[in-house]
Write an enzyme that holds these catalytic residues in place. Structure first.
Site, short mmCIF file in Angstrom:
data_model
loop_
_atom_site.label_atom_id
_atom_site.label_comp_id
_atom_site.label_asym_id
_atom_site.label_seq_id
_atom_site.Cartn_x
_atom_site.Cartn_y
_atom_site.Cartn_z
N ASP A 13 55.12 47.39 30.33
CA ASP A 13 55.51 45.98 30.26
C ASP A 13 54.61 45.23 29.28
O ASP A 13 53.77 45.82 28.61
CB ASP A 13 55.53 45.34 31.65
CG ASP A 13 54.17 45.29 32.33
OD1 ASP A 13 53.14 45.57 31.69
OD2 ASP A 13 54.15 44.98 33.53
N ASP A 14 54.86 43.96 29.15
CA ASP A 14 54.14 43.09 28.20
C ASP A 14 54.40 43.44 26.74
O ASP A 14 53.64 43.06 25.85
CB ASP A 14 52.63 43.06 28.47
CG ASP A 14 52.27 42.43 29.80
OD1 ASP A 14 53.16 41.82 30.43
OD2 ASP A 14 51.11 42.54 30.21
N HIS A 134 57.05 39.44 35.01
CA HIS A 134 55.66 39.36 34.57
C HIS A 134 54.81 38.85 35.73
O HIS A 134 55.14 37.85 36.36
CB HIS A 134 55.59 38.40 33.37
CG HIS A 134 54.25 38.31 32.73
ND1 HIS A 134 53.58 39.40 32.23
CD2 HIS A 134 53.44 37.24 32.50
CE1 HIS A 134 52.43 39.03 31.70
NE2 HIS A 134 52.32 37.72 31.86
#
Length: 149
Positions: A13-14, A134
């Site tokens: 992720d990110d 997130h």
């Protein structure tokens, strides 16, 4: 008896947060240790990350963000229960506290998440392979799953 075949999915992720992080994620994908990514469409490197995903054929999902950076939806042009007075999301703990106190307007959450989905489609030219959150904002008490998720 044959055992069922299991496929391990490892999502980084990110993606789109910054170019150096994105380089490492692509390197891990090309090495076979990462199988998909989740894109922060409001990240500083979202456009270049989307290009990397297209170039390398990386399965890409939306990393829905309500806690860090600036919004991509209508809230960026005015006041919102999702934002600080400076126009940034409230941060992980600030968002959690606002949710618990009932200070977050769910209509504004919906607007922002729909705007992030639209931005994702603009950047990648197709819908996300998956949606995750997130800083785990999708599992907060009182949180609702958007109709498109």
């Amino acid at each position: 008896m044959a055992w069922p075949r299991v496929r391990l999915v490892v999502t980084a992720d990110d993606f789109g947060y910054c170019p150096r992080r994105d380089e490492g994620i692509v390197e891990a994908f090309l090495a076979g240790t990462v199988t998909s990514v989740s894109l922060l469409v409001n990240g500083a490197a979202a456009e270049s990350a989307a290009e990397l995903a297209r170039r390398h054929g990386i399965p890409t999902g939306l990393h829905a963000n309500l806690s860090e950076g600036r919004p991509v939806g209508p809230a960026r042009h005015g006041t919102s229960s999702l934002l600080s007075p400076e126009g940034f999301f409230l941060g992980k703990m600030g968002f959690r506290e606002a949710v618990e106190a009932g200070r977050v307007a769910l209509s504004q959450v919906r607007e922002e998440l729909e705007a992030q989905l639209s931005r994702f489609k603009e950047l990648l030219g197709k819908p996300p392979t998956h949606v995750d959150g997130h800083q785990h904002v999708h599992v907060l008490p009182g949180g609702q799953t958007p109709s498109w998720a």
